[in-house]
Design a protein around this motif. Sequence first.
Motif, short mmCIF file in Angstrom:
data_model
loop_
_atom_site.label_atom_id
_atom_site.label_comp_id
_atom_site.label_asym_id
_atom_site.label_seq_id
_atom_site.Cartn_x
_atom_site.Cartn_y
_atom_site.Cartn_z
N GLU A 87 0.93 -1.13 -0.24
CA GLU A 87 0.42 -0.14 -0.08
C GLU A 87 0.68 1.42 -0.29
OE1 GLU A 87 -2.83 0.54 -0.80
OE2 GLU A 87 -4.05 -1.27 -0.02
N LEU A 88 2.07 1.02 0.69
CA LEU A 88 3.17 2.03 0.58
C LEU A 88 3.69 2.72 -0.78
CD1 LEU A 88 4.17 4.33 2.41
CD2 LEU A 88 6.08 2.42 2.90
N GLU A 89 3.70 2.14 -1.31
CA GLU A 89 4.66 1.19 -3.11
C GLU A 89 5.92 1.67 -2.51
OE1 GLU A 89 3.13 0.89 -5.81
OE2 GLU A 89 1.26 1.06 -5.51
N ALA A 90 6.36 1.01 -1.88
CA ALA A 90 7.49 0.56 -0.75
C ALA A 90 8.83 0.22 -1.70
CB ALA A 90 7.74 0.65 0.60
N ASP A 91 10.10 0.45 -1.98
CA ASP A 91 10.85 -0.53 -2.23
C ASP A 91 11.22 -1.75 -1.90
OD1 ASP A 91 12.88 -1.64 -2.98
OD2 ASP A 91 14.12 -0.14 -4.16
N TRP A 92 11.03 -3.02 -2.01
CA TRP A 92 10.80 -3.70 -0.64
C TRP A 92 12.47 -4.08 -0.62
CZ3 TRP A 92 8.25 -6.31 2.77
CH2 TRP A 92 8.40 -7.78 3.08
N LYS A 93 13.21 -3.16 -0.80
CA LYS A 93 14.75 -3.59 -0.07
C LYS A 93 14.21 -2.79 0.53
CE LYS A 93 17.01 -3.32 -4.09
NZ LYS A 93 15.63 -2.76 -5.45
N MET A 94 13.78 -2.06 0.85
CA MET A 94 14.00 -0.87 2.19
C MET A 94 13.28 -0.77 3.09
SD MET A 94 15.98 1.65 0.32
CE MET A 94 16.64 2.73 1.66
N VAL A 95 12.98 -1.83 3.36
CA VAL A 95 11.56 -2.61 4.35
C VAL A 95 12.45 -3.01 5.27
CG1 VAL A 95 9.47 -3.68 4.96
CG2 VAL A 95 9.40 -2.02 2.61
N LYS A 96 12.04 -2.84 6.45
CA LYS A 96 12.51 -4.29 8.05
C LYS A 96 11.26 -4.41 8.48
CE LYS A 96 17.20 -3.29 7.18
NZ LYS A 96 17.12 -3.77 6.55
N VAL A 97 11.51 -5.53 9.63
CA VAL A 97 10.42 -5.25 10.45
C VAL A 97 11.54 -5.94 12.11
CG1 VAL A 97 10.03 -7.94 10.08
CG2 VAL A 97 8.27 -6.33 11.20
N LEU A 98 10.36 -5.33 12.88
CA LEU A 98 11.19 -5.55 14.44
C LEU A 98 10.18 -6.48 15.59
CD1 LEU A 98 12.95 -2.00 15.58
CD2 LEU A 98 14.48 -4.63 14.19
N GLN A 99 10.97 -6.55 15.88
CA GLN A 99 9.57 -7.71 16.84
C GLN A 99 9.19 -7.10 17.97
OE1 GLN A 99 7.61 -11.58 17.33
NE2 GLN A 99 6.75 -9.77 18.30
N ALA A 100 8.19 -7.01 17.80
CA ALA A 100 7.57 -5.49 19.12
C ALA A 100 7.43 -6.79 20.61
CB ALA A 100 6.17 -5.32 19.21
N ASN A 101 7.85 -5.53 22.29
CA ASN A 101 7.58 -6.48 23.38
C ASN A 101 6.19 -6.39 23.79
OD1 ASN A 101 10.30 -7.11 23.20
ND2 ASN A 101 10.73 -5.23 24.39
N LEU A 102 5.55 -7.08 24.44
CA LEU A 102 4.48 -7.00 24.95
C LEU A 102 3.79 -5.66 25.19
CD1 LEU A 102 2.28 -8.61 25.98
CD2 LEU A 102 2.48 -8.73 28.12
N ASP A 103 2.80 -5.73 24.77
CA ASP A 103 2.30 -3.59 25.01
C ASP A 103 0.91 -3.88 25.44
OD1 ASP A 103 1.79 -1.09 24.85
OD2 ASP A 103 4.04 -0.61 24.25
N ASN A 104 0.27 -2.89 26.46
CA ASN A 104 -1.37 -3.18 26.76
C ASN A 104 -1.98 -2.17 25.20
OD1 ASN A 104 -1.21 -4.28 29.24
ND2 ASN A 104 -0.48 -2.10 30.25
N LYS A 105 -1.33 -1.59 24.28
CA LYS A 105 -2.03 -1.11 23.14
C LYS A 105 -1.89 -2.07 21.44
CE LYS A 105 -0.61 3.80 23.55
NZ LYS A 105 -0.26 4.95 23.35
N PHE A 106 -1.32 -2.90 22.27
CA PHE A 106 -1.17 -4.13 21.30
C PHE A 106 -2.73 -5.68 21.76
CE2 PHE A 106 2.58 -3.48 20.40
CZ PHE A 106 2.74 -2.72 19.00
N GLU A 107 -3.52 -5.78 21.16
CA GLU A 107 -4.54 -6.24 21.32
C GLU A 107 -4.78 -7.76 20.56
OE1 GLU A 107 -8.79 -5.79 21.98
OE2 GLU A 107 -8.40 -4.09 23.64
#
Length: 713
Positions: A87-107
């Motif tokens: 949806e962002l129309e990003a270059d896939w080579k520029m995309v990274k992901v991090l594992q989030a810790n537990l957070d109350n704002k995540f359901e």
Amino acid sequence: MKSTTTTNSRRDFLKMSAITGGGLVLGFNWFSAEASEPVVFSSVVAGDINFNSYLSIATNGAITIMSPNPELGQNIITSFPMVVAEELEADWKMVKVLQANLDNKFERQLTGGSGAVPHSWKLLRNAGATAKFMLIEAAAKQWAVPASECTAANSFVMHSRSGKKLGFGELAEAATKIPVPATVKLKDRKDFKLIGKSVRNVENLKIVTGKPLFGLDFYRDGMVFAMIQRPEQFGMKLKSFDGSIAKAMPGIIDVVSFKNNVAVVGKSTWQVLKARKMLKIEYEKEFALESTEDHDKLFLNLMDNGQATVRRKDGDVDTAFKNAAKVIKGEYQCPFISHSPMEPMNFFAHVRPDGVELVGPTQTPGRARAEISKLLSIPEDKITVQITRLGGGFGRRLYNDFALEAAELSSIIKAPVKLIWTKEDDMTAGTYRPAVRYRFEAALDASGNLTGYKLRGVGINSGNPTREHNFPSGSVENLLIDSVEHKSPITTGAWRAPITNFLAFAEQAFIDEVAQAAGKDPVQFRLDLLAKAKKSPVGDIRYDINRMEGVIKMVAEKSGWGKKKDVSQGFSVYFSHASYVAQVADVVMRAGLPVVKKIYAVSDCGQVVSLNGASHQVMGGIVDGLGHAMYSKLSFRDGAADQNNYNTYRLIRMKEVPEIETHFVDNGIDPTGLGEPALPPTGGAVANAIFKATGKRVRNQPFIEEDVYKTIS
């Protein structure tokens, strides 16, 4: 202080973004419909589940997303950023992901029920589309042109009339000044460039090069190691222990007990493992010590005499069977089985006066925090949970007994501790798939039409071992489904595709037998029942008839159903976790024994995000389903498991894995999940193919113990 795992809290994420060049940081409340005023940090709403994550675009063009759900091989750590990047129309080579810790704002920050992608699909799309909107607006403002004349592609915003072009990183700071839109337009599926394509797992390199990703990899300077001796028999409790010899061994710091546990604490895993063997422990009986022989007798008794709970009743079943031209009966039974993840249970805990730090592999981090809060009487906001990658789970890590043990032990010894289970610990004191027995009965009229259907499920700690609203419910005028449960001290829980992992085999093998008795092709027999349910539904129908018909017809075509001369084919179809999978197994005879040569699988899981990831999910489910149906069994003698490691607990071997061909239905609907649905149909397809090849029905698992395989040692 040294640590092999990086903490990724929201605050750390924001700090990291600032260090790497600031830029646009979008925090989005995934299911809310309102947006607040953007500053450097803005809240973007996109739905109705209170589920939060963050999209970052740094000035160097790097795009990062926090992934809240634990990763255990279901590929969300790749699929999530793919959706955003699309949806962002990003270059896939520029995309990274991090594992989030537990957070109350995540359901729903958990992994289970094949729900990660279905729950996050629209939210991630909205996040990417919102960021794209703001970047385009920023570029249009800088160029003094209408935003409608600008487009985005490959991490650039372009104005075709003037030929101007700016990278996302160049626009990131300016984009923070753009008001966050309340709604954004999402791409049409026909314009997808990334979604539905094969993309390599973003952690492949880390996995194959041994980077510290898993719970067992975690290390913290100053921590101690621990192992626990638990009762070896279900139904026993701790009476007394003598840990003096163990405590005197090299590297051992302490030996303590709590509840039914005796914990050995030391400076290394090896020292603790050796010392644990020197413990002298006396147990006493608390409950009846059950054996597999007891369970077999219990099943037969409860099947006839148990107090059954009616789950569904349609029509007049008694009359249908009384007037039947033919009645078919079949009983099917499965044993307890272990989850058997490659990574044994482990967890790190540090209980301090100011709070609790938890690190490890869990499918349910929120549940771990809540249970530890209750156990230690410490407020949840004083407890942090850092999620590592999971080395397998299959439902075992939905339960946090190992995390609670680590936290309680840390509170007792006043030190940070890494608790480690051995494979034997988990197999003999773990949580298992319940043992279940089913009795099916079908009534046919003189024309071979199904007029009556009965199912009784008897389970050991299984709850309701039926799925009363699944097919063939809704297609039979007279139907009765009920269940009986036996409570046992043996611990059970969800095992990949709970209940349906065995029910699907039993049901699909029985329906095949009914089709044979009716003199009809097994595939056409099911299609006829579905057509009947569509035309004249009986009671409540909670499955999608069209989707089930679709996978049946496609797998029949792809497998060459009924057209092959050199193989015996078996068919199966099942609906679980909102998705539909049909399979055909090809079996050949070798040295007088049936061998599975190939399995065709057609899945309707809605939109596929990562094609190779989806194929791997299906293949993994089939291998798991085939292996456990064919070989796996956990038996008990006086409350103790007979099998305690892979040398006695049989799993499928690489040479026994058949060729697997996967296909997916492209029906234009949103994703419905895939982690579990491919497993349930496998046993039925294989069992039906074995019958076609040998003329013998297999009704119990593991198949290897049935008469057709009796010559196998």
